[in-house]
Enzyme design. Structure first.
Site, short mmCIF file in Angstrom:
data_model
loop_
_atom_site.label_atom_id
_atom_site.label_comp_id
_atom_site.label_asym_id
_atom_site.label_seq_id
_atom_site.Cartn_x
_atom_site.Cartn_y
_atom_site.Cartn_z
N GLY A 1 0.78 -1.23 0.00
CA GLY A 1 0.00 0.00 0.00
C GLY A 1 0.81 1.28 0.00
O GLY A 1 0.31 2.32 0.44
N SER A 2 2.04 1.25 -0.53
CA SER A 2 2.81 2.51 -0.54
C SER A 2 2.20 3.52 -1.51
O SER A 2 2.26 4.73 -1.27
CB SER A 2 4.28 2.25 -0.84
OG SER A 2 4.48 1.92 -2.19
N ASN A 3 1.60 3.05 -2.58
CA ASN A 3 0.92 3.99 -3.48
C ASN A 3 -0.33 4.58 -2.81
O ASN A 3 -0.62 5.77 -2.96
CB ASN A 3 0.54 3.31 -4.80
CG ASN A 3 1.69 3.31 -5.78
OD1 ASN A 3 2.05 4.35 -6.33
ND2 ASN A 3 2.30 2.15 -5.99
N LYS B 1 -16.66 -14.41 -10.33
CA LYS B 1 -15.98 -13.13 -10.52
C LYS B 1 -16.99 -11.99 -10.67
O LYS B 1 -16.82 -10.90 -10.15
CB LYS B 1 -15.09 -13.25 -11.77
CG LYS B 1 -14.18 -12.08 -11.98
CD LYS B 1 -13.10 -12.39 -13.01
CE LYS B 1 -12.30 -11.13 -13.31
NZ LYS B 1 -11.13 -11.34 -14.14
N MET C 1 -3.71 -6.75 -7.26
CA MET C 1 -3.05 -7.77 -8.09
C MET C 1 -4.04 -8.72 -8.75
O MET C 1 -3.81 -9.93 -8.77
CB MET C 1 -2.04 -8.54 -7.23
CG MET C 1 -0.94 -7.66 -6.70
SD MET C 1 -0.10 -6.77 -8.03
CE MET C 1 1.15 -5.89 -7.13
N ARG C 2 -5.10 -8.16 -9.27
CA ARG C 2 -6.08 -9.00 -9.98
C ARG C 2 -6.55 -8.26 -11.23
O ARG C 2 -6.54 -7.02 -11.25
CB ARG C 2 -7.31 -9.26 -9.10
CG ARG C 2 -7.03 -10.16 -7.95
CD ARG C 2 -8.24 -10.34 -7.06
NE ARG C 2 -7.83 -11.13 -5.91
CZ ARG C 2 -7.78 -12.45 -5.91
NH1 ARG C 2 -8.17 -13.15 -6.95
NH2 ARG C 2 -7.35 -13.10 -4.84
N ASN D 1 -5.35 2.71 -12.79
CA ASN D 1 -4.39 1.72 -12.29
C ASN D 1 -2.98 2.28 -12.44
O ASN D 1 -2.70 3.02 -13.39
CB ASN D 1 -4.52 0.43 -13.10
CG ASN D 1 -3.54 -0.64 -12.65
OD1 ASN D 1 -3.37 -0.88 -11.45
ND2 ASN D 1 -2.87 -1.29 -13.59
N HIS E 1 0.88 0.96 -13.07
CA HIS E 1 1.61 -0.23 -13.48
C HIS E 1 3.11 0.08 -13.51
O HIS E 1 3.51 1.12 -14.03
CB HIS E 1 1.14 -0.69 -14.87
CG HIS E 1 1.83 -1.95 -15.30
ND1 HIS E 1 1.50 -3.18 -14.77
CD2 HIS E 1 2.85 -2.17 -16.15
CE1 HIS E 1 2.29 -4.10 -15.30
NE2 HIS E 1 3.12 -3.52 -16.14
C1 GAR Z 1 3.51 -1.17 -7.30
O1 GAR Z 1 4.81 -1.21 -7.83
C2 GAR Z 1 2.48 -1.19 -8.40
O2 GAR Z 1 2.88 -0.49 -9.55
C3 GAR Z 1 2.40 -2.67 -8.70
O3 GAR Z 1 2.46 -3.28 -7.45
C4 GAR Z 1 3.20 -2.46 -6.56
C5 GAR Z 1 2.34 -2.21 -5.34
O4 GAR Z 1 3.08 -1.53 -4.38
N1 GAR Z 1 1.19 -2.98 -9.38
C6 GAR Z 1 1.12 -3.97 -10.27
O5 GAR Z 1 2.06 -4.67 -10.58
C7 GAR Z 1 -0.25 -4.16 -10.89
N2 GAR Z 1 -0.19 -5.11 -11.94
P1 GAR Z 1 2.34 -0.79 -3.20
O6 GAR Z 1 1.38 -1.82 -2.59
O7 GAR Z 1 3.43 -0.41 -2.24
O8 GAR Z 1 1.62 0.40 -3.76
#
Ligand code: GAR
Length: 213
Positions: free
Chosen positions: A12-14, A65, A90-91, A107, A109
């Site tokens: 969850g850093s984003n 789903k 991640m889905r 999203n 990426h």
């Molecule tokens: C981030 O790097 C994000 O870009 C990636 O997962 C990480 C989550 O980090 N997302 C994907 O790969 C989506 N396909 P976070 O939980 O610290 O935000």
């Protein structure tokens, strides 16, 4: 004020960068709810700390789903969510949510799409040994990381990078561009025509690559 609904699966850093951007006044928004598919997601702790409601919804507790994403869409609608944020979710999101929030679901990426979609974008880029990588904020459509691109940031990728070193460099940019994309949206500066995202920044569109803030 824009009402956000966040989906996250892990650290969850984003999500945190969005919370911080709201608390600092950079973003005029509020987070109505965090929904996670993972009861151990650290994102839940972050929500608690900032008095944000969180729900753990596991796909296996739903018939299919479609039922899962219809339920999520309902929870967002109930709380007046205007923009859905996938912050490390991640889905592949189901149609039921996408249709309710078409061009209203963003999203992040960790690669320069359309290169290296799917899981482990950073590892894919490091293994391929590209010279430039980065991250992308895009609207979500039915495909895997195929939706209209809003903003990207590029970083160098070095021959001795590992997944971890490249991820760290990319993550710093993720934390900049995701709140920025949400800010542009909240200010009504984003419109979508087909797969083209037109961003009115009042300046040159090139600023949407590595924006200067
Ligand atoms: C981030 O790097 C994000 O870009 C990636 O997962 C990480 C989550 O980090 N997302 C994907 O790969 C989506 N396909 P976070 O939980 O610290 O935000």
């Amino acid at each position: 004020m824009l009402t956000l609904g966040v989906l996250a699966s892990g650290r969850g850093s984003n999500f945190q960068s969005i919370i911080d951007s709201i608390e600092s006044g950079f973003l005029d928004a509020k987070t109505a709810v965090l929904i996670t598919d993972n009861p151990d997601a650290y994102a839940i702790e972050r929500a608690k700390k900032h008095n944000i409601e969180s729900l753990v919804l596991k796909p296996r507790d739903f018939a299919d789903k479609n039922a899962y994403y219809s339920y999520i869409a309902g929870e967002f609608k109930k709380r007046g969510v205007e923009l859905v944020i996938l912050a490390g979710f991640m889905r592949v999101v189901g149609k039921a949510l996408i249709e309710q929030y078409r061009n209203k679901t963003m999203n992040i990426h960790p690669a320069l799409l359309p290169s290296f979609p799917g899981l482990h974008g950073q590892k894919q880029a490091a293994d391929y040994s590209v010279k430039i990588s980065g991250c992308t904020v895009h609207f979500v459509d039915e495909g895997m990381d195929t939706g209209p691109i809003i903003i990207q940031a590029a970083v160098p990728s070095y021959h001795d990078d590992t997944e971890d070193t490249l991820s760290e460099r990319i993550l710093k940019q993720e934390h900049r561009i995701f709140p920025y994309a949400i800010k542009l949206y909240s200010e009504g500066r984003i419109s979508v025509k087909g797969r083209k995202v037109i961003v009115n920044v009042g300046r040159d569109d090139a600023l949407l690559i590595n924006p200067p803030f």
